[in-house]
Scaffold this active site. Structure first.
Site, mmCIF file in Angstrom:
data_model
loop_
_atom_site.group_PDB
_atom_site.id
_atom_site.type_symbol
_atom_site.label_atom_id
_atom_site.label_comp_id
_atom_site.label_asym_id
_atom_site.label_seq_id
_atom_site.Cartn_x
_atom_site.Cartn_y
_atom_site.Cartn_z
ATOM 1 N N ASP A 174 30.372 39.506 37.968
ATOM 2 C CA ASP A 174 31.201 39.622 39.173
ATOM 3 C C ASP A 174 31.911 38.289 39.418
ATOM 4 O OD1 ASP A 174 31.536 41.485 41.736
ATOM 5 O OD2 ASP A 174 31.352 39.410 42.434
ATOM 6 N N ASN A 182 42.100 36.590 46.928
ATOM 7 C CA ASN A 182 43.142 37.527 47.352
ATOM 8 C C ASN A 182 43.724 37.149 48.703
ATOM 9 O OD1 ASN A 182 43.431 39.316 45.206
ATOM 10 N ND2 ASN A 182 41.778 40.654 45.894
ATOM 11 N N ASP A 191 45.230 39.593 40.779
ATOM 12 C CA ASP A 191 45.350 40.387 39.548
ATOM 13 C C ASP A 191 45.432 39.488 38.322
ATOM 14 O OD1 ASP A 191 45.307 42.703 41.009
ATOM 15 O OD2 ASP A 191 47.459 43.116 40.824
ATOM 16 N N GLU A 217 36.410 43.471 41.110
ATOM 17 C CA GLU A 217 36.150 42.257 40.329
ATOM 18 C C GLU A 217 34.818 42.337 39.579
ATOM 19 O OE1 GLU A 217 34.619 41.344 44.561
ATOM 20 O OE2 GLU A 217 36.084 42.620 43.563
#
Length: 296
Positions: A174, A182, A191, A217
């Site tokens: 992760d 973000n 991204d 993620e």
């Protein structure tokens, strides 16, 4: 007799090649060398061969404007099944039927035959079918296996482990503090971080390892044949590679990390049990400061 057979295979019009467990070319007959522009003494990796074919526009005909994304997608399928068959184009106009057969030592035997005489209508139908199947198995952002495909491979590898006793290491990885990335830099930057993560990890995998995006993620890594110490060593190298990456040119000081939870298959385990232990280990890695690996 053996020398006659070897000479016949070398001169056969059928394309023949052997790649070792690290996906490096160890043998290719004359037909394969001619088709893929390989010198008799070359020992390129499959990735190096495809990159050179793409750059020189010779050998494999690769339909893409983004070779690296194509390579990630192709590697996510290569070597994952004991046997695979698919169609491929060559730049000389030929259309071939390629088979890949995995060997017990992790090497791969590739055999290809010319199908150029097949009717165009049949060819287009088969290509459309293959493209649809590929899309159904691929994560659209990263080009690696999607959740459905990687979980199917998980089931298959568990079945193989149960049947043969082969070790199987399973890791959930992760990205750390991804929501903050973000929120601070925007979703397009997020991204790009996810794509960069995949590009850091995939070159470190063997052909028969499984790697897929579970969602967001979070990623699943399957390492068949690895002991606990081998899996830990490999995962720690991956964490270090990710930590060293600087994926955003406009933010040269920006870096990111990831955490991993590792579990090993035990005789009698089903998928849910192995996955749950890896998930618990990931939670422990997050709780102990992130950018680390824990095993359960």
């Amino acid at each position: 007799m053996a020398s006659k057979l070897q000479a016949a295979l070398h001169e056969s019009p059928v394309l023949l090649a052997l790649f070792d467990r690290h996906d490096r070319l160890r043998y290719a007959n004359a037909a394969f060398c001619q088709a893929y522009d390989v010198a008799p003494d070359e020992t390129l990796s499959w990735s190096e061969l495809m990159r050179r074919n793409y750059q020189r526009c010779i050998g494999a005909l690769i339909y893409t404007h983004d070779f690296e994304a194509w390579l990630v997608s192709a590697r996510s399928r290569r070597g994952k099944q004991p046997y695979r068959a698919f169609e491929a184009d060559l730049t000389d106009g030929r259309w071939i039927w390629m088979t890949e057969a995995m060997q017990p030592d992790g090497s791969m035997v590739c055999v290809a035959t010319d199908m150029s005489e097949l009717k165009v209508s049949e060819r287009e139908l088969r290509q459309a079918r293959d493209m649809a199947q590929r899309a159904a198995q691929t994560d659209p952002l990263t080009s690696i296996s999607n959740r459905s495909c990687i979980m199917q491979l998980f089931e298959q590898l568990l079945g193989r482990a149960e049947a043969t006793g082969m070790p199987l290491a399973v890791a959930i990885i992760d990205l750390d503090h991804f929501k903050q990335i973000n929120d601070r830099l925007g979703h397009p930057a997020g991204d790009r971080v996810i794509i960069d993560f995949v590009q850091r990890i995939q070159p470190m995998l063997r052909p028969h390892d499984g790697f897929g995006r579970l969602g967001g993620e979070e990623f699943l890594l399957l390492l068949p044949g690895y002991s606990s110490s081998e899996a830990e060593l490999s995962l720690r190298a991956m964490l270090a590679a990710v930590e060293a990456s600087r994926p955003l040119a406009e933010q040269p000081g920006f870096g990111y990390t990831c955490s991993a939870g590792l579990a090993l298959w035990r005789p009698g385990d089903d998928l849910a049990q192995v996955y749950a232990r890896a998930d618990i280990a990931l939670y422990q890695a997050k709780a102990t400061g992130r950018n680390t690996l824990c095993r359960h």
